[in-house]
Scaffold this motif. Structure first.
Motif, PDB file in Angstrom:
ATOM      1  N   VAL A   1       4.846  -1.856 -14.423  1.00  0.00           N
ATOM      2  CA  VAL A   1       4.329  -0.629 -14.731  1.00  0.00           C
ATOM      3  C   VAL A   1       5.259   0.109 -13.879  1.00  0.00           C
ATOM      4  CG1 VAL A   1       2.547   1.140 -14.270  1.00  0.00           C
ATOM      5  CG2 VAL A   1       1.949  -0.931 -15.347  1.00  0.00           C
ATOM      6  N   ALA A   2       5.372  -0.271 -12.612  1.00  0.00           N
ATOM      7  CA  ALA A   2       6.162   0.618 -11.369  1.00  0.00           C
ATOM      8  C   ALA A   2       7.635   0.415 -12.183  1.00  0.00           C
ATOM      9  CB  ALA A   2       6.511  -0.301 -10.065  1.00  0.00           C
ATOM     10  N   LEU A   3       8.167  -0.512 -12.611  1.00  0.00           N
ATOM     11  CA  LEU A   3       9.610  -0.623 -13.146  1.00  0.00           C
ATOM     12  C   LEU A   3       9.845   0.264 -14.250  1.00  0.00           C
ATOM     13  CD1 LEU A   3      10.432  -4.419 -12.573  1.00  0.00           C
ATOM     14  CD2 LEU A   3      11.223  -2.417 -11.164  1.00  0.00           C
ATOM     15  N   ALA A   4       8.814   0.352 -15.067  1.00  0.00           N
ATOM     16  CA  ALA A   4       8.816   1.278 -16.372  1.00  0.00           C
ATOM     17  C   ALA A   4       8.947   2.574 -15.758  1.00  0.00           C
ATOM     18  CB  ALA A   4       7.477   1.148 -17.284  1.00  0.00           C
TER      19      ALA A   4
ATOM     20  N   PHE B   1       3.619   1.731  -5.080  1.00  0.00           N
ATOM     21  CA  PHE B   1       2.986   2.278  -6.333  1.00  0.00           C
ATOM     22  C   PHE B   1       1.455   1.478  -6.420  1.00  0.00           C
ATOM     23  CE2 PHE B   1       7.082   2.493  -7.921  1.00  0.00           C
ATOM     24  CZ  PHE B   1       7.227   3.693  -8.655  1.00  0.00           C
ATOM     25  N   LYS B   2       0.292   2.287  -6.451  1.00  0.00           N
ATOM     26  CA  LYS B   2      -0.819   1.720  -6.768  1.00  0.00           C
ATOM     27  C   LYS B   2      -1.134   1.963  -8.340  1.00  0.00           C
ATOM     28  CE  LYS B   2      -5.592   1.582  -5.226  1.00  0.00           C
ATOM     29  NZ  LYS B   2      -6.922   2.167  -4.100  1.00  0.00           N
ATOM     30  N   VAL B   3      -1.518   0.756  -8.906  1.00  0.00           N
ATOM     31  CA  VAL B   3      -1.601   0.957 -10.258  1.00  0.00           C
ATOM     32  C   VAL B   3      -3.118   0.299 -10.959  1.00  0.00           C
ATOM     33  CG1 VAL B   3      -0.914  -0.215 -12.606  1.00  0.00           C
ATOM     34  CG2 VAL B   3       0.683   0.354 -10.768  1.00  0.00           C
ATOM     35  N   GLU B   4      -3.841   1.251 -11.437  1.00  0.00           N
ATOM     36  CA  GLU B   4      -5.355   0.985 -11.960  1.00  0.00           C
ATOM     37  C   GLU B   4      -5.262   1.342 -13.531  1.00  0.00           C
ATOM     38  OE1 GLU B   4      -8.190   2.478  -8.869  1.00  0.00           O
ATOM     39  OE2 GLU B   4      -6.571   3.556  -8.655  1.00  0.00           O
ATOM     40  N   ASN B   5      -5.926   0.135 -14.306  1.00  0.00           N
ATOM     41  CA  ASN B   5      -5.813   0.168 -15.752  1.00  0.00           C
ATOM     42  C   ASN B   5      -4.447   0.686 -16.229  1.00  0.00           C
ATOM     43  OD1 ASN B   5      -8.657  -0.357 -15.448  1.00  0.00           O
ATOM     44  ND2 ASN B   5      -8.861   1.822 -15.030  1.00  0.00           N
ATOM     45  N   GLY B   6      -3.635  -0.019 -15.890  1.00  0.00           N
ATOM     46  CA  GLY B   6      -2.098   0.490 -16.644  1.00  0.00           C
ATOM     47  C   GLY B   6      -1.516   1.626 -16.100  1.00  0.00           C
ATOM     48  N   LYS B   7      -2.102   2.364 -15.369  1.00  0.00           N
ATOM     49  CA  LYS B   7      -1.637   3.732 -14.957  1.00  0.00           C
ATOM     50  C   LYS B   7      -1.477   3.727 -13.342  1.00  0.00           C
ATOM     51  CE  LYS B   7      -1.683   5.898 -19.083  1.00  0.00           C
ATOM     52  NZ  LYS B   7      -1.972   7.290 -19.616  1.00  0.00           N
TER      53      LYS B   7
ATOM     54  N   VAL C   1       3.218   6.264 -17.834  1.00  0.00           N
ATOM     55  CA  VAL C   1       2.487   5.178 -17.156  1.00  0.00           C
ATOM     56  C   VAL C   1       1.817   5.914 -15.941  1.00  0.00           C
ATOM     57  CG1 VAL C   1       3.712   3.591 -18.123  1.00  0.00           C
ATOM     58  CG2 VAL C   1       4.530   4.619 -15.951  1.00  0.00           C
ATOM     59  N   VAL C   2       1.695   7.191 -15.839  1.00  0.00           N
ATOM     60  CA  VAL C   2       0.848   7.938 -14.567  1.00  0.00           C
ATOM     61  C   VAL C   2      -0.226   8.443 -14.818  1.00  0.00           C
ATOM     62  CG1 VAL C   2       1.477   9.953 -12.934  1.00  0.00           C
ATOM     63  CG2 VAL C   2       3.224   8.547 -13.602  1.00  0.00           C
ATOM     64  N   ALA C   3      -1.352   8.326 -13.845  1.00  0.00           N
ATOM     65  CA  ALA C   3      -2.527   8.686 -14.201  1.00  0.00           C
ATOM     66  C   ALA C   3      -2.505  10.234 -14.037  1.00  0.00           C
ATOM     67  CB  ALA C   3      -3.454   8.221 -13.268  1.00  0.00           C
ATOM     68  N   ASP C   4      -3.279  11.210 -14.618  1.00  0.00           N
ATOM     69  CA  ASP C   4      -3.322  12.554 -14.493  1.00  0.00           C
ATOM     70  C   ASP C   4      -3.864  12.637 -13.164  1.00  0.00           C
ATOM     71  OD1 ASP C   4      -2.963  12.773 -17.265  1.00  0.00           O
ATOM     72  OD2 ASP C   4      -5.028  13.266 -17.785  1.00  0.00           O
ATOM     73  N   ASN C   5      -4.708  12.093 -12.523  1.00  0.00           N
ATOM     74  CA  ASN C   5      -5.046  12.432 -11.079  1.00  0.00           C
ATOM     75  C   ASN C   5      -4.113  11.483 -10.070  1.00  0.00           C
ATOM     76  OD1 ASN C   5      -6.041   9.905 -11.724  1.00  0.00           O
ATOM     77  ND2 ASN C   5      -7.907  10.187 -10.761  1.00  0.00           N
ATOM     78  N   VAL C   6      -2.968  11.149 -10.265  1.00  0.00           N
ATOM     79  CA  VAL C   6      -2.058  10.515  -9.296  1.00  0.00           C
ATOM     80  C   VAL C   6      -1.973  11.489  -7.999  1.00  0.00           C
ATOM     81  CG1 VAL C   6      -0.066  11.679 -10.362  1.00  0.00           C
ATOM     82  CG2 VAL C   6      -0.011   9.440  -8.971  1.00  0.00           C
ATOM     83  N   VAL C   7      -1.914  10.676  -6.859  1.00  0.00           N
ATOM     84  CA  VAL C   7      -1.551  11.346  -5.497  1.00  0.00           C
ATOM     85  C   VAL C   7      -0.383  10.556  -5.035  1.00  0.00           C
ATOM     86  CG1 VAL C   7      -2.939  11.794  -3.437  1.00  0.00           C
ATOM     87  CG2 VAL C   7      -4.293  11.436  -5.383  1.00  0.00           C
ATOM     88  N   SER C   8       0.448  11.609  -4.523  1.00  0.00           N
ATOM     89  CA  SER C   8       1.705  10.931  -4.188  1.00  0.00           C
ATOM     90  C   SER C   8       1.949  11.823  -2.692  1.00  0.00           C
ATOM     91  CB  SER C   8       2.852  11.953  -4.949  1.00  0.00           C
ATOM     92  OG  SER C   8       2.750  11.261  -6.219  1.00  0.00           O
ATOM     93  N   GLU C   9       2.535  10.694  -1.790  1.00  0.00           N
ATOM     94  CA  GLU C   9       2.922  11.102  -0.551  1.00  0.00           C
ATOM     95  C   GLU C   9       4.466  11.213  -0.691  1.00  0.00           C
ATOM     96  OE1 GLU C   9       1.300   8.619   2.557  1.00  0.00           O
ATOM     97  OE2 GLU C   9       3.136   9.222   3.981  1.00  0.00           O
ATOM     98  N   THR C  10       5.054  12.435  -0.326  1.00  0.00           N
ATOM     99  CA  THR C  10       6.672  12.379  -0.598  1.00  0.00           C
ATOM    100  C   THR C  10       7.106  12.879   1.084  1.00  0.00           C
ATOM    101  OG1 THR C  10       6.927  14.834  -0.675  1.00  0.00           O
ATOM    102  CG2 THR C  10       5.947  13.289  -2.585  1.00  0.00           C
ATOM    103  N   PRO C  11       8.415  13.117   1.126  1.00  0.00           N
ATOM    104  CA  PRO C  11       8.938  13.360   2.262  1.00  0.00           C
ATOM    105  C   PRO C  11       8.763  15.008   2.483  1.00  0.00           C
ATOM    106  CG  PRO C  11      10.626  11.998   1.300  1.00  0.00           C
ATOM    107  CD  PRO C  11       9.293  12.142   0.576  1.00  0.00           C
TER     108      PRO C  11
ATOM    109  N   THR D   1      -2.265  -5.241  -8.580  1.00  0.00           N
ATOM    110  CA  THR D   1      -2.425  -3.645  -8.360  1.00  0.00           C
ATOM    111  C   THR D   1      -1.505  -2.752  -7.653  1.00  0.00           C
ATOM    112  OG1 THR D   1      -3.832  -4.161  -6.444  1.00  0.00           O
ATOM    113  CG2 THR D   1      -4.968  -4.250  -8.646  1.00  0.00           C
ATOM    114  N   THR D   2      -0.430  -3.503  -7.171  1.00  0.00           N
ATOM    115  CA  THR D   2       0.499  -2.715  -6.138  1.00  0.00           C
ATOM    116  C   THR D   2       1.763  -3.182  -6.378  1.00  0.00           C
ATOM    117  OG1 THR D   2       0.332  -4.033  -4.212  1.00  0.00           O
ATOM    118  CG2 THR D   2      -1.167  -2.355  -4.410  1.00  0.00           C
TER     119      THR D   2
END
Lengths: 118, 118
Positions: free
Chosen positions: A11-14, A96-102, A30-40, A74-75
């Motif tokens: 999933v991460a490579l896709a 990346f953390k992946v749950e149910n393919g997203k 392949v991203v969940a609507d409620n994704v949480v990101s930490e960025t610089p 899962t990661t």
């Protein structure tokens, strides 16, 4: 370099492949609507905000070269050089953390001081 | 989080554990003399230079919390939060290449703009 038996890595490579080809709309599949990101630049909450930020970044993105890619159930964890218009090669890492393919969580890391001040 | 069947990861974790405990002399036991490092401050050539830089950094290092750790036969990749005196938590990633049980290459990544200008 990679363990393709990891479902999270697949999933991460896709995501990564679409991202590096400046097709973040495809990456979002392949991203969940409620994704949480930490960025610089700080936390980014939700898929819409992630897509907006990455779509803006795509204007200076030229591509990426993988250094290492690993994952388990899962990661996944990638390290790569990001190629951009202002800076030819920027060492980068993404978790990346992946749950149910997203993708539900991203931790994105690069040294933002490498970029010229806007 | 980790795959302990990876010999390179075992070496990388031995390095990381000693490093985070501010015992870089012990960390050096698994580092090749001719190690080449890429750091946010530029390339570092050789074990002596690496040890000097990390020994100086140890003065502000408080510890580290692992996010993910992976490896295969010859490479390992870690992501962790580095805890320092000036900045409590700095997302960090480190790639290791391991040959004959010794680390021959390190790519160290964090966002150095998170630290106050000296």
């Amino acid at each position: 370099m990679s363990n393709n038996t990891s479902p999270a890595l697949q999933v991460a490579l896709a995501y990564h492949e679409a991202w590096k080809n400046r097709d973040h709309a495809t990456a979002m599949k392949v991203v969940a609507d409620n994704v949480v990101s930490e960025t610089p630049f700080g936390p980014v909450e939700g898929g819409e905000a992630l897509h907006k930020g990455e779509s803006e970044f795509a204007h200076i993105l030229k591509g990426a070269t993988m250094v290492a890619a690993f994952g388990d159930e899962t990661t996944a964890l990638l390290m790569y050089y990001t190629h951009t218009i202002p800076v030819p090669s920027v060492l980068s890492s993404k978790y990346f953390k992946v749950e149910n393919g997203k993708i539900t969580e991203i931790k994105a890391l690069f040294d933002k001081s490498q970029f010229p001040v806007q």
